[in-house]
Design a protein around this motif. Structure first.
Motif, PDB file in Angstrom:
ATOM      1  N   ASP A   1      46.374  18.511  67.612  1.00  0.00           N
ATOM      2  CA  ASP A   1      45.933  19.647  66.383  1.00  0.00           C
ATOM      3  C   ASP A   1      45.988  21.181  66.908  1.00  0.00           C
ATOM      4  OD1 ASP A   1      47.274  17.572  64.572  1.00  0.00           O
ATOM      5  OD2 ASP A   1      45.104  17.253  64.920  1.00  0.00           O
ATOM      6  N   LEU A   2      46.241  21.496  68.196  1.00  0.00           N
ATOM      7  CA  LEU A   2      45.811  22.896  68.752  1.00  0.00           C
ATOM      8  C   LEU A   2      47.094  23.498  68.004  1.00  0.00           C
ATOM      9  CD1 LEU A   2      44.560  22.599  72.142  1.00  0.00           C
ATOM     10  CD2 LEU A   2      43.513  23.410  70.120  1.00  0.00           C
ATOM     11  N   ASP A   3      48.465  23.539  68.159  1.00  0.00           N
ATOM     12  CA  ASP A   3      49.155  23.929  67.624  1.00  0.00           C
ATOM     13  C   ASP A   3      48.854  24.540  66.028  1.00  0.00           C
ATOM     14  OD1 ASP A   3      49.265  20.918  66.645  1.00  0.00           O
ATOM     15  OD2 ASP A   3      51.293  22.295  65.584  1.00  0.00           O
ATOM     16  N   LEU A   4      48.209  23.942  65.235  1.00  0.00           N
ATOM     17  CA  LEU A   4      47.610  24.455  63.634  1.00  0.00           C
ATOM     18  C   LEU A   4      46.607  25.608  64.365  1.00  0.00           C
ATOM     19  CD1 LEU A   4      46.627  21.152  62.750  1.00  0.00           C
ATOM     20  CD2 LEU A   4      48.884  22.208  61.717  1.00  0.00           C
ATOM     21  N   PHE A   5      46.160  25.670  64.576  1.00  0.00           N
ATOM     22  CA  PHE A   5      45.150  27.138  64.594  1.00  0.00           C
ATOM     23  C   PHE A   5      45.710  27.966  65.952  1.00  0.00           C
ATOM     24  CE2 PHE A   5      42.920  23.452  63.286  1.00  0.00           C
ATOM     25  CZ  PHE A   5      42.212  23.945  62.535  1.00  0.00           C
ATOM     26  N   GLN A   6      46.525  27.748  66.929  1.00  0.00           N
ATOM     27  CA  GLN A   6      47.419  28.615  68.103  1.00  0.00           C
ATOM     28  C   GLN A   6      47.034  30.265  67.579  1.00  0.00           C
ATOM     29  OE1 GLN A   6      47.697  27.529  70.810  1.00  0.00           O
ATOM     30  NE2 GLN A   6      47.436  29.665  71.480  1.00  0.00           N
ATOM     31  N   LYS A   7      47.599  30.741  66.390  1.00  0.00           N
ATOM     32  CA  LYS A   7      47.818  31.977  65.238  1.00  0.00           C
ATOM     33  C   LYS A   7      46.711  32.345  66.160  1.00  0.00           C
ATOM     34  CE  LYS A   7      47.370  30.805  61.030  1.00  0.00           C
ATOM     35  NZ  LYS A   7      48.003  30.923  59.578  1.00  0.00           N
ATOM     36  N   TYR A   8      44.822  31.681  65.394  1.00  0.00           N
ATOM     37  CA  TYR A   8      44.479  32.683  65.858  1.00  0.00           C
ATOM     38  C   TYR A   8      43.094  32.624  67.335  1.00  0.00           C
ATOM     39  CZ  TYR A   8      44.151  30.865  60.756  1.00  0.00           C
ATOM     40  OH  TYR A   8      44.818  30.423  59.860  1.00  0.00           O
ATOM     41  N   VAL A   9      43.947  32.188  67.991  1.00  0.00           N
ATOM     42  CA  VAL A   9      43.026  32.126  69.112  1.00  0.00           C
ATOM     43  C   VAL A   9      43.854  33.394  70.386  1.00  0.00           C
ATOM     44  CG1 VAL A   9      43.714  30.892  71.527  1.00  0.00           C
ATOM     45  CG2 VAL A   9      43.847  29.412  69.569  1.00  0.00           C
ATOM     46  N   HIS A  10      42.583  34.082  70.687  1.00  0.00           N
ATOM     47  CA  HIS A  10      43.171  34.619  71.559  1.00  0.00           C
ATOM     48  C   HIS A  10      44.187  34.824  72.630  1.00  0.00           C
ATOM     49  CE1 HIS A  10      41.909  39.122  74.687  1.00  0.00           C
ATOM     50  NE2 HIS A  10      41.705  39.317  72.877  1.00  0.00           N
ATOM     51  N   PRO A  11      44.963  36.056  72.676  1.00  0.00           N
ATOM     52  CA  PRO A  11      45.876  35.771  73.549  1.00  0.00           C
ATOM     53  C   PRO A  11      45.519  35.462  75.182  1.00  0.00           C
ATOM     54  CG  PRO A  11      46.445  37.934  72.780  1.00  0.00           C
ATOM     55  CD  PRO A  11      45.803  36.821  72.188  1.00  0.00           C
ATOM     56  N   ALA A  12      43.987  36.258  75.866  1.00  0.00           N
ATOM     57  CA  ALA A  12      43.448  36.172  77.164  1.00  0.00           C
ATOM     58  C   ALA A  12      42.786  34.314  76.977  1.00  0.00           C
ATOM     59  CB  ALA A  12      43.378  37.076  77.122  1.00  0.00           C
ATOM     60  N   PHE A  13      42.759  34.020  75.691  1.00  0.00           N
ATOM     61  CA  PHE A  13      41.584  32.476  75.737  1.00  0.00           C
ATOM     62  C   PHE A  13      42.579  31.685  76.179  1.00  0.00           C
ATOM     63  CE2 PHE A  13      38.866  29.530  73.606  1.00  0.00           C
ATOM     64  CZ  PHE A  13      37.562  29.699  75.060  1.00  0.00           C
ATOM     65  N   GLN A  14      42.327  30.072  76.090  1.00  0.00           N
ATOM     66  CA  GLN A  14      43.468  29.040  76.637  1.00  0.00           C
ATOM     67  C   GLN A  14      42.312  27.833  75.574  1.00  0.00           C
ATOM     68  OE1 GLN A  14      45.747  27.819  80.447  1.00  0.00           O
ATOM     69  NE2 GLN A  14      43.940  25.617  79.876  1.00  0.00           N
ATOM     70  N   ALA A  15      42.272  27.669  75.217  1.00  0.00           N
ATOM     71  CA  ALA A  15      42.349  26.216  74.039  1.00  0.00           C
ATOM     72  C   ALA A  15      42.329  24.986  74.254  1.00  0.00           C
ATOM     73  CB  ALA A  15      42.562  26.493  72.764  1.00  0.00           C
ATOM     74  N   GLU A  16      41.534  24.418  74.606  1.00  0.00           N
ATOM     75  CA  GLU A  16      41.188  23.206  75.086  1.00  0.00           C
ATOM     76  C   GLU A  16      40.892  21.824  74.180  1.00  0.00           C
ATOM     77  OE1 GLU A  16      38.806  23.210  78.583  1.00  0.00           O
ATOM     78  OE2 GLU A  16      40.097  24.374  79.690  1.00  0.00           O
TER      79      GLU A  16
END
Length: 413
Positions: free
Chosen positions: A322-337
């Motif tokens: 469900d990372l797509d639910l929060f992608q808009k909050y993730v910094h563009p330089a950060f890779q959420a795992e």
């Protein structure tokens, strides 16, 4: 066109135009989150591993926003807001965050994909009373430890009551599931009970009352890693104990201390696939991360007033999807795992979501430099003070026990 048609047209066009302008104004006022200013842990000069994303405190936080055009055409209607009153254990599955609400006597279900809040455990004659922990198996079965009812309630993949597991005089606090086994922290018996989650049969017990290795005073948080090793947080012993699958004591992680790497009031815990142990400490008001052999290497959160700060945190879960639910909050330089969800008993951030990951390939600390300074080293108020723990106090006393101590240093891996 008839005269009445012309009249309608002349009235409708300005109305539609006005509505369109209102809709555009509403869209412009609801700007997306400025991910360029994000809260990260650890702070520079260490590379970030966690980023705070967003928090929720009531049903309206996830409800879809009505446009100005909808209000103009259909009228404004009062919306019932369901607050998260006193969250405890938390879990996530299939786009939904399940929150054990002690004061609400239910499990609140934040359905993020459908933008709605549901209530689990409050229908029928047998309802929840004081849910304190929840575990969800890969097939969607939910297991809720209800310290008030003295039983584990089982719900199916559709969140319908399926059955109960337990026995008379049980006082379950924490819960975990691994394959076909269900692990329950029994505060009254001061031990861990392991059940077959399909049949409800008691398979074996782990530990006994006492202060020695393999013994418990107040077992609460429990987690099982991919190898079947068991981790138990003991609130009053201020430690995490690690056992093999059969219950033999392997190690003790941490102990009572005011510095990072020590624990004061550990609550729920989670274990990642690589063996990293996440421990919520309500006194430090943060989450500490320990490696598989018990060495602390970072923490996130902390008391204070900044993005991602915590106020009496208790519950935690790790979620790979469900990372797509929060992608808009993730910094563009950060890779959420993966996602990390933490519950707080106080404040306006009752359920906070963080991303666990690393800098994207090719990115450096300079790419997130504008975000630094928001966290205040992840500690908040470092005022030292004593933390009195009454061994005879009820678990619900956390509602009034305000933490007074903070760690003083931030290690990093």
């Amino acid at each position: 066109m008839t005269r009445s048609g012309k009249l309608f047209s002349s009235m409708a066009l300005p109305l539609i135009a006005a509505a369109a302008l209102l809709s555009l104004a509403a869209c412009s006022s609801n700007k997306s989150v400025d991910v360029q200013k994000a809260a990260f842990w650890p702070t520079q000069p260490d590379e970030p591993r966690l980023q705070f994303l967003v928090s929720f405190s009531q049903s309206s936080d996830i409800a879809p926003r009505k446009s100005a055009l909808d209000d103009l055409i259909y009228g404004k209607e009062p919306q019932k807001v369901l607050p998260i009153k006193k969250p405890y254990g938390v879990a996530m599955w299939n786009g939904r965050i399940y929150v054990c609400d002690l004061r609400g006597a239910a499990v609140l279900v934040l359905d993020l994909r459908n933008h709605q809040t549901l209530v689990m455990g409050q229908t029928g004659s047998d309802t929840l009373l004081s849910p304190s922990g929840i575990a969800i198996s890969p097939d969607g079965m939910k297991y809720v430890a209800d310290i008030g009812r003295g039983m584990v309630y089982v719900f199916d993949a559709q969140d319908k009551l399926f059955g109960k597991i337990g026995h008379k005089d049980m006082k379950p606090t924490g819960i975990a599931v691994h394959q076909d086994e269900l692990y329950v922290s029994d505060q009254k018996a001061q031990q861990i009970e392991i059940y077959n989650r399909n049949t409800g049969k008691l398979l074996r017990k782990l530990g006994e009352p006492g202060m020695a290795d393999g013994q418990f005073i107040w077992p609460l948080g429990i987690a099982v890693d991919d190898k079947g090793q068991i981790y138990v947080a003991d609130v009053l012993k201020c430690q995490i104990q690690k056992f093999d699958h059969q219950g033999s004591h392997l190690a003790t992680i941490s102990g009572a201390s005011r510095s990072v790497g020590g624990l004061v009031r550990p609550k729920h815990i989670a274990v990642d696939h690589d063996g990293t142990v996440f421990v919520v400490d309500s006194a430090f008001q943060n989450v500490q991360l320990f490696d598989p052999i018990g060495r602390v290497y970072t923490f996130f959160g902390g008391g204070g007033d900044f993005p991602g700060a915590m106020q009496m945190p208790v519950g935690i879960c790790l979620h790979d999807g469900d990372l797509d639910l929060f992608q808009k909050y993730v910094h563009p330089a950060f890779q959420a795992e993966k996602l990390v969800v933490v519950s707080n008993q106080f404040g306006d951030k009752k359920v906070s979501v963080y991303a666990y990951g690393r800098l994207r390939p090719g990115k450096t600390l300079a790419d997130i430099s504008a975000s630094q300074g928001l966290v205040k080293l992840g500690l908040g108020d470092n005022t030292p003070g004593a933390l009195a723990i009454d061994p005879n106090a009820a678990e619900d006393s956390d509602a009034t026990a305000q933490p007074t101590t903070q760690p003083t240093t931030q290690p990093s891996r």
